[in-house]
Design a protein around this motif. Structure first.
Motif, short mmCIF file in Angstrom:
data_model
loop_
_atom_site.label_atom_id
_atom_site.label_comp_id
_atom_site.label_asym_id
_atom_site.label_seq_id
_atom_site.Cartn_x
_atom_site.Cartn_y
_atom_site.Cartn_z
N GLU A 429 0.88 -1.33 -0.07
CA GLU A 429 -0.13 0.01 0.07
C GLU A 429 0.85 1.17 -0.10
O GLU A 429 0.49 2.17 -0.51
N THR A 430 2.08 1.18 0.56
CA THR A 430 2.71 2.28 0.54
C THR A 430 3.54 2.37 -0.70
O THR A 430 3.66 3.59 -1.21
N CYS A 431 3.78 1.39 -1.35
CA CYS A 431 4.32 1.65 -2.78
C CYS A 431 3.35 2.25 -3.71
O CYS A 431 3.75 3.13 -4.45
N LYS A 432 2.20 1.77 -3.57
CA LYS A 432 1.15 2.34 -4.40
C LYS A 432 0.94 3.86 -4.17
O LYS A 432 0.72 4.59 -5.08
N GLU A 433 1.03 4.15 -2.94
CA GLU A 433 0.78 5.66 -2.45
C GLU A 433 1.73 6.48 -2.97
O GLU A 433 1.73 7.39 -3.56
N LEU A 434 3.15 5.86 -3.21
CA LEU A 434 4.33 6.61 -3.33
C LEU A 434 4.38 6.75 -4.84
O LEU A 434 4.59 7.87 -5.40
N LEU A 435 3.84 5.63 -5.64
CA LEU A 435 3.53 5.76 -7.07
C LEU A 435 2.64 6.56 -7.53
O LEU A 435 2.60 7.36 -8.74
N GLU A 436 1.58 6.67 -6.49
CA GLU A 436 0.41 7.67 -7.01
C GLU A 436 0.83 9.13 -7.10
O GLU A 436 0.56 9.67 -7.74
N GLU A 437 1.86 9.42 -5.94
CA GLU A 437 2.07 10.69 -5.81
C GLU A 437 3.00 11.03 -6.74
O GLU A 437 2.91 12.14 -7.42
N LEU A 438 3.90 10.09 -7.22
CA LEU A 438 4.83 10.14 -8.50
C LEU A 438 3.89 10.61 -9.79
O LEU A 438 4.31 11.57 -10.52
N MET A 439 2.90 10.01 -9.94
CA MET A 439 2.15 10.07 -11.31
C MET A 439 1.25 11.50 -11.00
O MET A 439 1.42 12.27 -12.17
N LYS A 440 0.89 11.88 -10.02
CA LYS A 440 0.40 13.44 -9.96
C LYS A 440 1.11 14.32 -10.07
O LYS A 440 1.17 15.45 -10.52
N TYR A 441 2.37 14.28 -9.41
CA TYR A 441 3.60 15.17 -9.61
C TYR A 441 3.88 15.38 -10.88
O TYR A 441 3.98 16.71 -11.63
N GLU A 442 4.05 14.15 -11.88
CA GLU A 442 4.30 14.29 -13.17
C GLU A 442 3.30 15.02 -14.08
O GLU A 442 3.51 15.82 -15.03
N ASP A 443 2.07 14.77 -13.76
CA ASP A 443 0.85 15.35 -14.31
C ASP A 443 1.07 16.67 -14.31
O ASP A 443 0.45 17.48 -15.22
N LYS A 444 1.39 17.33 -13.14
CA LYS A 444 1.54 18.73 -12.98
C LYS A 444 2.34 19.32 -13.72
O LYS A 444 2.25 20.80 -14.14
N LEU A 445 3.47 18.58 -14.04
CA LEU A 445 4.59 19.22 -14.90
C LEU A 445 4.05 19.27 -16.43
O LEU A 445 4.86 19.98 -17.34
N VAL A 446 3.27 18.56 -16.89
CA VAL A 446 2.99 18.30 -18.37
C VAL A 446 2.05 19.62 -18.75
O VAL A 446 1.33 20.17 -18.08
#
Length: 446
Positions: A429-446
């Motif tokens: 669950e922690t891995c999923k949380e960290l990866l979800e944060e990564l995806m959200k962060y990358e989306d903001k950069l687009v």
């Protein structure tokens, strides 16, 4: 090299570095008015730097002493980087234990849904470099449930892309893998940092599966404190190295630079004033005295750098590497490259290349020999660490490697397998949380 090119390049570099040195030196002065003491060995390095700046302004030859100072600062940054790499391993471990001690929100995604989300994230770009970067980031956060032999085979597969490439490129990758996996640490890590070194040893000997809630909280707090300490010291050394590099450029370029007397007088006035205030422990005089002078620098740094970029630098050849002017110009280029700790070139008749002018390349035998030597080092590391730490090291190494998947299906299979093979739901669950944060962060950069 052509005299015309040398003078054009050196003049632009001289003007740019003089401007930047004046601005950065004053910025350092302002920092010291708020925090008079630099962390770690920063204070000693600053004393030496002040002496060299004073000697340069007096017309003395300082290149050898400056080169020594630059190497000493680089050495300290290598040690700080090693500490950072080590503590990141333990941060990985603590992050994945957090849900065992705290109640945190769930992501709400099952393994299949989350795999599809990650695949959509990977493939929603047409740029292969961006896609590969995302794959490596994801690999670095996924749960690791690999045997050592499977792990070693993946590493070898990732390194195989260097077959046919220059040996130096493989060696650079091996240096990264060794330092970030704690397989090769620089000497002198305890020197001047005994407390930090002891903290690192404590994390290395910690029984992560048996931590009490209090011990876990204490470990997290220590990690946060260490991170702040390392960041502060690293920022200090980067600031000093930028000033050192600009002073280095001035020393290399001075003999060929053509600059207006009044322009050089402006730069010297600012630098001399800051130097006098620093060495006399003055109190805030520079900011008041130099406001008008600093205003005159506005726009110059950008203009000179653009001019420098327009100078065309010839590609490296064995003959040119034996030309002192070419090596000098090449070092100016390295010093202005934006990588503050880049190794500089030396004049040599031996270029490190074969007689036919081609570089030695990696063949399969050399690759396997190099990988096997690294695996032996990793065996030593793994034998003295717990399973959670070993998994953290594996994740870090796999994320450092060039992407070794041959198809999108292979990537998807690896992601799904990593998630499904992890029986620790809190870690997953922690891995999923960290990866979800990564995806959200990358989306903001687009």
């Amino acid at each position: 090299m052509e005299t015309r090119f040398i003078k054009k390049q050196m003049t632009a570099a001289y003007q740019y570095s003089y401007t930047r040195l004046a601005l950065n030196y004053f910025t350092l002065y302002e920092t010291l008015t708020e925090e008079p003491e630099l962390p770690g060995k920063g204070g000693a390095f600053l004393l030496t730097l002040n002496e060299l700046i004073g000697a340069y302004l007096e017309g003395e030859e300082i290149l050898n002493r400056l080169d020594q100072l630059r190497e000493e600062v680089t050495r300290e940054v290598e040690i700080l980087t090693a500490y950072t790499d080590c503590f990141q391993i333990y941060e990985y471990v603590l992050n994945r234990l957090e849900r065992s001690y705290k109640t945190l929100p769930e992501t709400g995604y099952n393994d299949e849904t989350f795999t599809d989300m990650l695949m959509a994230f990977i493939t929603n770009t047409k740029e292969s470099a961006v896609m590969n970067g995302r794959i490596r980031q994801i690999i670095g956060q996924l749960p690791v449930r690999l045997t050592k032999q499977k792990f070693y085979s993946l590493v070898l597969e990732g390194l195989s892309v260097y077959t046919g490439s220059p040996v130096d490129s493989l060696n650079d990758m091996m240096y990264t893998l060794k330092t970030e996996s704690m397989a090769s640490l620089p000497e002198g890590m305890a020197e001047g940092r005994r407390s930090l070194y002891e903290t690192l040893k404590q994390f290395g000997h910690m029984d992560y599966r048996s931590l009490s809630p209090e011990a876990f909280s204490e470990a997290q707090a220590k990690l946060m404190g260490v991170s702040a300490e390392l960041n502060e010291e690293a920022e200090c050394f980067v600031s000093l190295q930028e000033i050192i590099n600009d002073l280095y450029v001035l020393s290399l370029a001075k003999s060929d630079a053509v600059i207006d007397v009044s322009e050089e007088k402006l730069y010297r006035s600012i630098i001399t004033g800051v130097l006098n205030d620093l060495t006399k422990n003055g109190g805030g005089e520079a900011e008041e005295s130099f406001t008008a002078l600093l205003t005159q620098l506005e726009g110059r740094q950008e203009a000179y750098y653009e001019r420098y970029l327009r100078s065309e630098f010839p590609p490296e050849t064995p003959e040119l590497l034996a030309d002192p002017d070419y090596v000098r110009a090449g070092n100016v280029d390295l010093l202005l490259s934006g990588s503050s700790f880049m190794d500089l070139k030396k004049v040599t008749a031996e270029s490190g290349e074969e007689e036919d002018g081609t570089q030695e390349v990696v063949d399969r035998a050399y690759l396997e020999k190099t990988a096997e030597a690294y695996f032996c080092q990793l065996e030593t590391v793994f034998s003295g660490t717990s399973r959670p730490v070993m998994r953290a090291i594996m994740a870090k190494v796999l994320s450092d490697l060039p992407v070794y998947f041959n198809s999108i299906d292979e990537i998807k299979s690896y992601i799904r397998g990593s998630l499904e093979s992890c029986g620790d739901e809190a870690e997953k669950e922690t891995c999923k949380e960290l990866l979800e944060e990564l995806m959200k962060y990358e989306d903001k950069l687009v």
